[in-house]
Design a protein around this motif. Structure first.
Motif, short mmCIF file in Angstrom:
data_model
loop_
_atom_site.label_atom_id
_atom_site.label_comp_id
_atom_site.label_asym_id
_atom_site.label_seq_id
_atom_site.Cartn_x
_atom_site.Cartn_y
_atom_site.Cartn_z
N TYR A 162 0.84 -1.19 0.00
CA TYR A 162 0.00 0.00 0.00
C TYR A 162 0.88 1.24 0.00
O TYR A 162 2.08 1.18 0.27
CB TYR A 162 -0.97 0.01 1.18
N CYS A 163 0.26 2.39 -0.32
CA CYS A 163 0.96 3.67 -0.34
C CYS A 163 1.48 3.99 1.05
O CYS A 163 0.73 3.92 2.03
CB CYS A 163 0.00 4.76 -0.82
N PHE B 141 -2.38 -1.10 -3.17
CA PHE B 141 -2.06 -1.18 -4.59
C PHE B 141 -2.58 -2.49 -5.18
O PHE B 141 -2.63 -3.52 -4.48
CB PHE B 141 -0.54 -1.14 -4.80
N VAL C 86 4.84 5.36 -3.19
CA VAL C 86 3.86 6.38 -2.86
C VAL C 86 2.87 6.49 -4.02
O VAL C 86 3.26 6.47 -5.19
CB VAL C 86 4.53 7.75 -2.60
N SER C 87 1.60 6.60 -3.71
CA SER C 87 0.56 6.63 -4.73
C SER C 87 0.56 7.96 -5.48
O SER C 87 0.99 9.00 -4.95
CB SER C 87 -0.80 6.42 -4.09
#
Length: 248
Positions: free
Chosen positions: A51-52, A59, A68-69
């Motif tokens: 995940y971010c 994700f 990072v998203s």
């Protein structure tokens, strides 16, 4: 002999005989109190890696360590990171509504334990645990603050300082439910303040800001701004659930 311990176990067993433990989600009989059955557990939409690192968004694929998203890059949040236990749907939504609207404060210990694990070490590193406060009038009407119930248990279980006194809600706002993102921001703008006497205590401190659900982030962003203006060095937002449309 630990007679006090023996009496506590006997009392607990007696309570279980009179009120058998049931699943906190569906109400089926379980072996333990404040737990969920295997069926409800299988349906829990937990947020897990990858995940971010900033927004905690899951994700759809693994982009690599410390990813990072695009959302976090395009619109960096005022808080330092966000962590949540699960997506706000199904049993997760039922648990949140049970705590918030049906006075199921007995759910707080179970939910708080999951939040500690989901914090990714932020709780262990925190100087204090701070709940998102309710306005005094709303607190009077509701009788309790669900964020405070969660934050209190998180602090107790992790041996961190529980500090509901360092952040106040000074503006009576409308309910956020049903409002769009811009309306939510306008609704909570200037809603929070740090008492003068607490500012020195916040200087450079690592804060875990607790709420039940993250939707657009307007509420926790406004609360974080107040904390950071008062000198807080790092703010992690920790919620039980987060609303989202799907993996990115």
């Amino acid at each position: 002999m630990d007679w006090a311990g023996i009496l506590r176990r006997i009392s607990a067993q007696a309570v279980d005989l009179i009120f058998p433990p049931v699943c906190s989600g569906c109400g089926r009989l379980t072996g333990y109190a404040h737990a969920v059955c295997a069926s409800c557990w299988a349906g829990m939409p937990f947020i897990e890696r990858p995940y971010c690192e900033v927004l905690g968004l899951p994700f759809a694929y693994d982009p690599g360590e410390s990813a990072v998203s695009p959302e976090a890059i395009a619109n960096p949040p005022v808080f330092d990171r966000l962590r949540s236990v699960a997506i706000h749907e199904g049993i997760v939504r039922d648990l949140v509504h049970g705590l918030k609207y049906r006075d199921r404060t007995d759910l707080a210990p179970m939910m708080a334990e999951w939040m500690i694990r989901a914090s990714d070490g932020a709780v262990a590193a925190a100087d204090m645990i701070v709940p998102v406060p309710l306005h005094a009038l709303r607190l009077w009407r509701r009788k309790f603050n669900q964020a405070a119930e969660l934050a209190r248990v998180i602090a107790e279980r992790s041996a961190r300082a529980y500090r509901p006194d360092v952040l106040r809600r000074i503006k009576r706002t409308s309910r956020q439910v049903g409002l769009g993102a811009r309306a939510r921001e306008d609704n909570v703008r200037g809603a929070f303040a740090v008492p003068e006497g607490a500012k020195r205590e916040l200087a450079g401190k690592r804060i875990v800001l607790v709420d039940d659900v993250y939707t657009t982030g307007a509420t926790v962003a406004a609360a974080t701004r107040a904390l950071k203006r008062a000198g807080a060095g790092d703010v992690t937002v920790l919620t039980f659930a987060r609303a989202m449309s799907g993996p990115i």
